[in-house]
Design an enzyme around this catalytic site. Structure first.
Site, short mmCIF file in Angstrom:
data_model
loop_
_atom_site.label_atom_id
_atom_site.label_comp_id
_atom_site.label_asym_id
_atom_site.label_seq_id
_atom_site.Cartn_x
_atom_site.Cartn_y
_atom_site.Cartn_z
N SER A 152 -19.01 -2.64 -80.98
CA SER A 152 -18.88 -1.21 -80.69
C SER A 152 -20.00 -0.79 -79.74
CB SER A 152 -19.00 -0.40 -81.99
OG SER A 152 -19.14 0.98 -81.73
N TYR A 165 -23.83 1.30 -89.36
CA TYR A 165 -22.66 0.78 -88.65
C TYR A 165 -23.10 0.20 -87.30
CZ TYR A 165 -18.22 0.73 -86.12
OH TYR A 165 -17.12 0.35 -85.38
N LYS A 169 -23.05 -3.73 -85.91
CA LYS A 169 -22.36 -4.13 -84.69
C LYS A 169 -23.31 -4.79 -83.68
CE LYS A 169 -18.20 -2.87 -85.78
NZ LYS A 169 -17.12 -3.88 -85.92
#
Length: 261
Positions: A152, A165, A169
């Protein structure tokens, strides 16, 4: 010159592929000749997605070539069973697409519960390491293969609400670099795909807001959100001979939003 994008005779295993980007990538691989095994947690959704892909193949005069096998990406035993079932259905794995991911906590990184942290890291990072190790011998035996993993643009910047998160990533990007280094001598390539804001159910809480609309209208150079279809060509490129000398890379697909980061 042979068709650089021809995937005939190859077997692709994709996680997180019952809908959205995963399903689009699976369809694109199938339309270019690969037999695809798609996975997510719910068999009913996989059956619908496989039927969708096979219908797309039929419209092109191609035989059915999609199978759905349910597995939880965060459970090692289920991934082991998934790889074994893939071999039974289609053969050794030539192409791996690790697209499954979770984002279970919104808030400051200092407040994330341990369980949410552990789930995020296990599904987004460790599960992809498990998968890579499970299929590596198939690829070594066949003289090469292609791995790609969905990271991401969140890996590129801090966030007040999605810090863990993004951390997961970024860890995935480094995992890809190491896989490229370690598996390169066997002809195995590993790359990361870094989506920007894409109009999927997974990211709906971010894009389906007035702020998301404003971001698309004024801050994304291409002046639109990403769509799952924007990842079809990327998947085919990274899976095919067209990218034979591309490994250890982060392919950012974000409409230009990462220009200033």
């Amino acid at each position: 010159m042979a068709d650089l994008f021809d995937l005939s005779g190859r077997v692709a295993l994709l996680t997180g592929a019952s809908r959205g980007m995963g399903r689009v990538m699976a369809e694109a691989l199938a339309l270019h000749g690969a037999t695809v095994v798609i996975s997510s947690r719910k068999q009913e959704q996989l059956d619908e997605a496989a039927a969708w892909i096979n219908a797309a193949c039929a419209r092109k005069g191609l035989a059915p070539r999609a199978h759905g096998v349910a597995a939880h990406a965060g459970r090692k035993a289920e991934l082991e069973a998934l790889v074994e079932e893939t071999r039974k259905l289609a053969g050794p794995v030539d192409i791996l697409v690790g697209n499954a991911g979770v984002n279970v906590f919104f808030g400051p990184i200092s407040e994330i519960p341990d369980a949410a942290y552990e789930k995020t890291m296990q599904v987004n990072v460790q599960a992809n390491l498990w998968l890579a190790r499970l299929v590596a011998d198939d690829m070594k035996a066949r003289g090469g293969g292609a791995m790609m993993f969905t990271s991401s643009v969140g890996a590129l910047r801090p966030s007040p609400t999605q810090g863990v998160y993004g951390m997961s990533k970024l860890a995935l990007v480094h995992l890809v670099r190491n896989l490229a280094l370690e598996f390169g001598p066997f002809g195995i390539r590993a790359n990361a795909i870094l989506p920007g804001l894409v109009r999927t159910e997974f990211a709906k809480a971010v894009w389906d807001t007035p702020e998301g609309e404003e971001r698309a209208r004024s801050k994304i150079p291409l002046r639109r959100l990403g769509e799952p279809e924007d990842f079809a060509g990327v998947a085919v490129f990274l899976a095919s001979d067209a990218s034979n000398y591309v490994t250890g890379q982060e392919i950012t697909v974000c409409g230009g939003t990462s220009l200033w980061n």
